[in-house]
Every structure is written in structure tokens, then in C-alpha cells.
Design a protein around this motif. Sequence first.
Motif, PDB file in Angstrom:
ATOM      1  N   GLY A 183      47.877  41.186  41.493  1.00  0.00           N
ATOM      2  CA  GLY A 183      48.381  40.114  40.721  1.00  0.00           C
ATOM      3  C   GLY A 183      47.790  39.639  39.535  1.00  0.00           C
ATOM      4  O   GLY A 183      48.469  39.238  38.602  1.00  0.00           O
ATOM      5  N   TYR A 184      46.840  40.271  39.557  1.00  0.00           N
ATOM      6  CA  TYR A 184      45.858  39.782  38.226  1.00  0.00           C
ATOM      7  C   TYR A 184      45.292  41.435  37.481  1.00  0.00           C
ATOM      8  O   TYR A 184      44.190  41.319  37.038  1.00  0.00           O
ATOM      9  N   SER A 185      46.208  42.374  37.654  1.00  0.00           N
ATOM     10  CA  SER A 185      45.701  43.506  37.279  1.00  0.00           C
ATOM     11  C   SER A 185      45.228  43.537  35.816  1.00  0.00           C
ATOM     12  O   SER A 185      44.121  44.173  35.210  1.00  0.00           O
ATOM     13  N   ALA A 186      46.149  43.162  34.560  1.00  0.00           N
ATOM     14  CA  ALA A 186      45.583  42.921  33.246  1.00  0.00           C
ATOM     15  C   ALA A 186      44.212  42.279  33.071  1.00  0.00           C
ATOM     16  O   ALA A 186      43.412  42.793  32.196  1.00  0.00           O
ATOM     17  N   TYR A 187      43.902  41.059  33.722  1.00  0.00           N
ATOM     18  CA  TYR A 187      43.004  40.066  33.659  1.00  0.00           C
ATOM     19  C   TYR A 187      41.580  41.061  34.239  1.00  0.00           C
ATOM     20  O   TYR A 187      40.745  41.304  33.587  1.00  0.00           O
ATOM     21  N   THR A 188      41.631  41.546  35.503  1.00  0.00           N
ATOM     22  CA  THR A 188      40.540  42.325  35.953  1.00  0.00           C
ATOM     23  C   THR A 188      40.195  43.544  35.044  1.00  0.00           C
ATOM     24  O   THR A 188      39.125  44.206  35.083  1.00  0.00           O
ATOM     25  N   ALA A 189      41.153  44.402  34.665  1.00  0.00           N
ATOM     26  CA  ALA A 189      40.918  45.486  33.969  1.00  0.00           C
ATOM     27  C   ALA A 189      40.219  45.327  32.740  1.00  0.00           C
ATOM     28  O   ALA A 189      39.583  46.165  32.324  1.00  0.00           O
ATOM     29  N   SER A 190      40.696  44.178  32.112  1.00  0.00           N
ATOM     30  CA  SER A 190      40.101  43.807  30.689  1.00  0.00           C
ATOM     31  C   SER A 190      38.352  43.551  30.855  1.00  0.00           C
ATOM     32  O   SER A 190      37.677  43.984  30.093  1.00  0.00           O
ATOM     33  N   LYS A 191      38.308  42.869  31.925  1.00  0.00           N
ATOM     34  CA  LYS A 191      36.906  42.388  32.376  1.00  0.00           C
ATOM     35  C   LYS A 191      36.207  43.604  32.971  1.00  0.00           C
ATOM     36  O   LYS A 191      35.024  43.759  32.412  1.00  0.00           O
ATOM     37  N   ALA A 192      36.552  44.570  33.571  1.00  0.00           N
ATOM     38  CA  ALA A 192      36.035  45.837  33.955  1.00  0.00           C
ATOM     39  C   ALA A 192      35.603  46.819  32.854  1.00  0.00           C
ATOM     40  O   ALA A 192      34.533  47.239  32.901  1.00  0.00           O
ATOM     41  N   ALA A 193      36.550  46.669  31.973  1.00  0.00           N
ATOM     42  CA  ALA A 193      36.088  47.480  30.672  1.00  0.00           C
ATOM     43  C   ALA A 193      34.812  46.924  29.850  1.00  0.00           C
ATOM     44  O   ALA A 193      34.097  47.822  29.436  1.00  0.00           O
ATOM     45  N   LEU A 194      34.653  45.779  29.851  1.00  0.00           N
ATOM     46  CA  LEU A 194      33.787  45.006  29.346  1.00  0.00           C
ATOM     47  C   LEU A 194      32.057  45.343  30.012  1.00  0.00           C
ATOM     48  O   LEU A 194      31.234  45.959  29.500  1.00  0.00           O
ATOM     49  N   ASP A 195      32.288  45.266  31.347  1.00  0.00           N
ATOM     50  CA  ASP A 195      31.131  45.715  32.188  1.00  0.00           C
ATOM     51  C   ASP A 195      30.744  47.364  32.049  1.00  0.00           C
ATOM     52  O   ASP A 195      29.769  47.580  31.625  1.00  0.00           O
ATOM     53  N   ALA A 196      31.869  48.027  31.975  1.00  0.00           N
ATOM     54  CA  ALA A 196      31.583  49.486  31.927  1.00  0.00           C
ATOM     55  C   ALA A 196      31.101  49.932  30.503  1.00  0.00           C
ATOM     56  O   ALA A 196      30.292  50.733  30.595  1.00  0.00           O
ATOM     57  N   LEU A 197      31.400  49.279  29.491  1.00  0.00           N
ATOM     58  CA  LEU A 197      30.826  49.838  28.146  1.00  0.00           C
ATOM     59  C   LEU A 197      29.375  49.297  28.023  1.00  0.00           C
ATOM     60  O   LEU A 197      28.453  49.882  27.708  1.00  0.00           O
ATOM     61  N   CYS A 198      29.200  47.722  28.639  1.00  0.00           N
ATOM     62  CA  CYS A 198      27.816  47.416  28.659  1.00  0.00           C
ATOM     63  C   CYS A 198      26.829  48.320  29.485  1.00  0.00           C
ATOM     64  O   CYS A 198      25.675  48.102  29.288  1.00  0.00           O
ATOM     65  N   VAL A 199      27.269  48.983  30.384  1.00  0.00           N
ATOM     66  CA  VAL A 199      26.362  49.734  31.330  1.00  0.00           C
ATOM     67  C   VAL A 199      25.954  50.854  30.322  1.00  0.00           C
ATOM     68  O   VAL A 199      24.532  51.125  30.535  1.00  0.00           O
ATOM     69  N   ASN A 200      26.614  51.318  29.468  1.00  0.00           N
ATOM     70  CA  ASN A 200      26.011  52.292  28.569  1.00  0.00           C
ATOM     71  C   ASN A 200      25.408  51.838  27.269  1.00  0.00           C
ATOM     72  O   ASN A 200      24.452  52.336  26.809  1.00  0.00           O
ATOM     73  N   LEU A 201      25.870  50.619  26.705  1.00  0.00           N
ATOM     74  CA  LEU A 201      25.062  50.209  25.678  1.00  0.00           C
ATOM     75  C   LEU A 201      23.733  49.685  26.187  1.00  0.00           C
ATOM     76  O   LEU A 201      22.845  49.710  25.272  1.00  0.00           O
TER      77      LEU A 201
END
Length: 288
Positions: A183-201
Motif C-alpha cells: 500500500g506504500y510501494s512508491a514511498y518504500t521504493a524511493s527510500k530503498a533507492a536512497l539506501d542502495a545508493l549510499c551503500v556504494n557511496l
Amino acid sequence: MFGIGEWVHKITRCLDTELSLTRLRQQETLDEVVAGRTVLITGASSGIGRATALRFGAAGATVALVARREAELRAVATEIEALGGKPYVYPCDLTDFAALDAMAAQVLSDHGGVDVLINNAGRSIRRRLDESYDRFHDFDRTMRLNYFAPVRLMLAVVPGMRERKYGSIINILSIGNLAGGPGYSAYTASKAALDALCVNLQVETRTDDVRFTSVFMPMVRTAMIAKNEIYQDARALTPEQAAGAIADGVIGRPRRIAPILGRFTVLLDHLIPETLDDVRAKFYQQGL
């Protein structure tokens, strides 16, 4: 099988316990870490952002307050001044990237750099898949504020952090990124993208003493959850407790702050994903 309200209650209680243990191990105080440093906080006009701004201002930080509503930012600034802090107000709509870039440039010009960036501003949207077929704009708007705006801010402040060999970036994510959020797919996907980015940064900047911390925040009693009747009686952190978790992130600079139960759910999701899907589906059918 317990319902979503009790699940949220358990996760929130787990974070309370984990943070208490973390504080027992801390060697420094927030005052010692941020006094004299510049801290930029987005979404600083209310809720978690406001509570965080007050806490960091009282600890001696120079606080750059960012949000759309200037009048509310100035009210927060007045509160910080009363605590002896040094606030600066930067009204900005973070979804307007030209305005965001101008604001970031002004902050860097005014203060010579940012030592701590707290990406707190965010948009939460609750909408089922069958309500979203013709609403791609919901995903676009959510990513714009929750992911692309923090990315632009990081690209603006990280060069100075690397040059000075110090920096902390705190990203406020959701417990839904660990336990699921149908029910919150757009929200959780946007937050997951931020975490995935910072794993590499983090790999690229570790030798520069720049640290990225993802805070998987459980429910916090703010305006963001006020319209959801399911959560009215559920246990939730206060904004002040949430600010305490952010302070712990700046002091200890761990890669992640997350409830143990949430971390355990991630492990189960790797081991028995179909079973976890069944559990989430049951929660969803209960009205999540």
C-alpha cells in the motif's frame, strides 16, 4: 497471528531497547560532536525535523533550517535562539531543483561547508496498486522529493566533506524497507533507492571519513500518519525520540540504525520469501 498494529508496536519497542544499549556504549556526547559544526536539516519546520533542529541547536551546532514554509521555519529558529543556538533559515521547495541548487549554494557560501546533512524531508503516499494504474505521477513526485532531492544535496555538500576529511549524512528511511509496506510501494521504493545508493557511496568515501547512516525509522507520531486510522492507537515514537535516534547516528556514525526485529525480518525474507509474502498479504488484508 498478530495484527499490523501489534507488529508496529513490537518493532517500535525493539528500537527503543536498541537505542538504549547504543547510548551506553557511546564515548562522546552530541555537544562534543556537533558544537561549532554546520548541520543542514531538511523538513525542519515540523515533526522530526523540528525536534532534531532544536536538539542540535541546543548542542551548539550552527543549524541550517530547510523547508517550504518560511513562517514555521522562523518560529523554529526563534526556539533555537532561546536555547542559545545559531539557526539560519533557508526556505526552499526541494522538488524545485533550481531552487534546491540555489539554496545549497547559498548555504555553502554562508558557512563554508556542511558537516552534517540530515535528509529528513519526505513524502508518504498510501495507495493500492489497483488505484495506481493511471497515476504514474505519484511515483514520480515521491521519487523527486524522497530520492532525487537528497541526491542533489549530497552531490553539493560531499565534495567539501571529502576535502575537510569529515562528514556525516543521515538518511531517514522507513521500517517498511525492512518489514514491508504494502500500500506504500512508491514511498518504500524511493527510500530503498536512497539506501542502495549510499551503500556504494560509502565505499568510495570511507577513507575520507565521510559516513552515511540510514535510519530505518519506525512509526513516529507526526502529521504524516494522522490520516491513517489504523495507526491511531498504535505505539509510536515521539518526534523527540526520533531526534534522539538521529543524534545517535551523528555521534556513532553507524552504517544503519534499525530495530533488531526489522533486521531479523530481512533475514527471514532471504530465507523464506514466500512465507513472508503470505504474512504481509495477511496484514494487507487486515487493512494496511
